[in-house]
Design an enzyme around this catalytic site. Structure first.
Site, PDB file in Angstrom:
ATOM      1  N   THR A   1      -3.244   5.892 -22.068  1.00  0.00           N
ATOM      2  CA  THR A   1      -3.073   4.550 -21.524  1.00  0.00           C
ATOM      3  C   THR A   1      -1.659   4.092 -21.847  1.00  0.00           C
ATOM      4  OG1 THR A   1      -4.037   3.735 -23.571  1.00  0.00           O
ATOM      5  CG2 THR A   1      -5.479   3.780 -21.654  1.00  0.00           C
TER       6      THR A   1
ATOM      7  N   ARG B   1      -1.352  -2.728 -18.655  1.00  0.00           N
ATOM      8  CA  ARG B   1      -2.653  -2.051 -18.718  1.00  0.00           C
ATOM      9  C   ARG B   1      -2.681  -0.964 -17.640  1.00  0.00           C
ATOM     10  NH1 ARG B   1      -7.043  -2.936 -21.441  1.00  0.00           N
ATOM     11  NH2 ARG B   1      -5.845  -4.451 -22.604  1.00  0.00           N
TER      12      ARG B   1
ATOM     13  N   LYS C   1      -1.181   0.393 -25.168  1.00  0.00           N
ATOM     14  CA  LYS C   1      -1.484   0.299 -26.601  1.00  0.00           C
ATOM     15  C   LYS C   1      -0.155   0.238 -27.372  1.00  0.00           C
ATOM     16  CE  LYS C   1      -6.120   2.257 -26.226  1.00  0.00           C
ATOM     17  NZ  LYS C   1      -6.375   2.900 -24.929  1.00  0.00           N
TER      18      LYS C   1
ATOM     19  N   TYR D   1       0.854  -1.190   0.000  1.00  0.00           N
ATOM     20  CA  TYR D   1       0.000   0.000   0.000  1.00  0.00           C
ATOM     21  C   TYR D   1       0.890   1.240   0.000  1.00  0.00           C
ATOM     22  CZ  TYR D   1      -5.019  -0.446   0.171  1.00  0.00           C
ATOM     23  OH  TYR D   1      -6.319  -0.592  -0.189  1.00  0.00           O
TER      24      TYR D   1
ATOM     25  N   ASP E   1      -6.095  13.713 -25.237  1.00  0.00           N
ATOM     26  CA  ASP E   1      -6.179  12.301 -24.855  1.00  0.00           C
ATOM     27  C   ASP E   1      -5.388  11.539 -25.909  1.00  0.00           C
ATOM     28  OD1 ASP E   1      -6.731   9.678 -24.455  1.00  0.00           O
ATOM     29  OD2 ASP E   1      -8.889   9.943 -24.123  1.00  0.00           O
TER      30      ASP E   1
ATOM     31  N   GLU F   1      -0.491   4.794  -0.583  1.00  0.00           N
ATOM     32  CA  GLU F   1      -1.281   6.009  -0.850  1.00  0.00           C
ATOM     33  C   GLU F   1      -0.405   7.245  -0.692  1.00  0.00           C
ATOM     34  OE1 GLU F   1      -4.836   6.072   1.505  1.00  0.00           O
ATOM     35  OE2 GLU F   1      -5.643   4.324   0.460  1.00  0.00           O
TER      36      GLU F   1
HETATM   37  N1  DSN Z   1     -11.213   0.897 -25.666  1.00  0.00           N
HETATM   38  C1  DSN Z   1     -10.116   1.554 -26.292  1.00  0.00           C
HETATM   39  C2  DSN Z   1     -10.039   1.261 -27.745  1.00  0.00           C
HETATM   40  O1  DSN Z   1     -10.152   0.115 -28.116  1.00  0.00           O
HETATM   41  O2  DSN Z   1      -9.822   2.159 -28.533  1.00  0.00           O
HETATM   42  C3  DSN Z   1     -10.118   3.016 -26.036  1.00  0.00           C
HETATM   43  O3  DSN Z   1      -9.922   3.251 -24.738  1.00  0.00           O
END
Ligand code: DSN
Length: 418
Positions: free
Chosen positions: A232, A241, A235, A60, A206, A62
């Site tokens: 994120t 993730r 990708k 933990y 984003d 925080e």
């Molecule tokens: N769900 C994602 C995508 O496949 O583009 C976006 O966050």
């Protein structure tokens, strides 16, 4: 320092919980045997997986490095500090927060840092390629904020910057969001900055889909222009993730407070460490060459599909994904997704701009090349993949036969070698 790593023991899992162990092995087989063309997926490295499966999960922590609400954080502090320094160096950012549990969490934090419920936010509409958190009516963003949406022009299928400017000047939004999940072209960040300055809006990018291409120096970066960039890490960036936020130092305190204590409790320190590992990997020349190949492959796949009568929205791609209009074939996106699935090709149905079909049906599919490029595939393989997709989508040929050819191809480029 202990010299022994105590990590994943798959034999123990197999004997303790054979049901879950079997599911994990089946999914590994699916990832290895099939073609993974979901534009938002990738294959993480063994190093990232080792950090994710580590005992850092137990801690933990925080708060932030040096300012935690728990004892015993000296080691995890080192991991988070390294990750922050790597993110700042890789992206040339003034501030980095590695704690968002996901892209959606990162985006909620951006709203929390810069807006109050009821404020006006200008963002790309979901049917034109945006994201749920950019103001969809079924999402917190659409429920709690006054969202004004912009989209693409019908003739060019490119972002309509004139419309964007007009809407910004008319509605004077608190924040303008650029970035999308199904827009294959580059965003003109300089232009968006000008519009934000003119209308007095915070510039939020984003960058979830394309941040890996930015890390690999394959496309221009939004970081010098934007007040805040959320994304994120799983990708093209090929990390675990999770989510991350970069910002100007003037916004650092607001972002950090929005994440903790605003929205999240304890950070997932195993994920934070895994993000640090991915950032180190993304700083290498090998990764830069990977990022360029991702785009070259997406362009080759887009052209290959066009040769088979499947038009790319906007006529092509500058990034890792192509959005394919299936209307000329008389096949909808949902059926195409199912047919491809049966042939071992994983992709997703996707609305195209001005789509006459419902989001559960759609007239298009989205394909992406981050995963197949990680496998080492190149231009010749994209031509083969385009042919497999064409056969599957048209319902021509036996899906089992296409699947056998797909497996032959993927076994020549193993995702996780046996
Ligand atoms: N769900 C994602 C995508 O496949 O583009 C976006 O966050």
């Amino acid at each position: 320092m202990s010299s022994e790593f105590w990590g994943p023991d798959f034999d123990a899992l197999k004997s303790q919980d054979p049901e879950i162990a079997t599911i994990i092995l089946d999914e590994l087989e699916r990832q290895r045997d099939g073609l993974q063309l979901i534009a938002s997926e990738n294959f993480t490295s063994p190093a990232v997986l080792a950090a994710l499966g580590s005992t850092l999960s137990n801690k933990y922590a925080e708060g932030y490095p040096g300012k935690r609400y728990y004892g015993g954080c000296a080691d995890v502090d080192r991991a988070e500090i390294l990750g922050i320094e790597r993110a700042k160096a890789l992206f040339g950012a003034e501030h980095a927060n590695l704690q968002p549990h996901s892209g959606a969490s990162a985006n909620i934090a951006v709203y929390a840092a810069f807006t109050k419920p009821g404020d006006t936010v200008l963002a790309m509409s979901l049917p034109h390629g945006g994201h749920l958190t950019h103001g969809s009516k079924v999402n917190f963003s659409g429920k709690w904020f006054d969202i004004v949406s912009y989209g693409v022009r019908q003739d060019t299928e490119l972002i309509d910057y004139d419309e964007l400017r007009d809407l910004a000047m008319k509605h004077r939004p608190k924040m303008i969001c650029s970035g999308a999940t199904a827009y294959p072209r580059l965003v003109d960040f300089e232009k968006v900055r000008e519009i934000c300055d003119e209308s007095g809006a915070i510039m939020w990018v984003d960058a979830a889909h394309f941040i890996g291409l930015v890390a690999g120096k394959a496309i221009p970066s939004p970081v010098p222009y934007a007040d805040v960039v959320s994304f994120t890490t799983h990708k093209v960036l090929r990390g675990p993730r999770g989510g991350m936020i970069l910002s100007k130092s003037a916004h650092a305190a607001a972002i950090d407070k929005a994440i903790f204590p605003g929205l999240q409790g304890g950070p997932l320190m195993h994920a934070v460490a895994a993000k640090a590992v991915a950032l180190k990997e993304a700083s290498t020349p090998a990764y830069q060459s990977y990022a360029k190949s991702v785009i070259a492959n997406a362009q080759a796949l887009s052209s290959g599909l066009a040769e088979h009568g499947m038009r790319s929205v906007s006529g092509g791609t500058d990034t890792h994904l192509a959005l394919i209009d299936l209307q000329a074939l008389g096949v909808n996106g949902a059926d195409a997704e199912k047919r491809c699935d049966a042939a071992g090709i994983t992709l997703n149905k996707n609305s195209i701009p001005f789509d006459p079909e419902a989001p559960s049906v759609t007239s298009g599919i989205r394909v992406g090349t981050p995963a197949v490029t990680t496998q080492g595939m190149g231009i010749p393989e994209m031509a083969k993949i385009a042919e497999f997709i064409s056969l599957a989508v048209r319902g021509k040929g036996d899906p089992a036969e296409i699947r056998a050819q797909v497996t032959e191809l993927t076994h020549a480029f193993p995702a996780y070698p046996r």
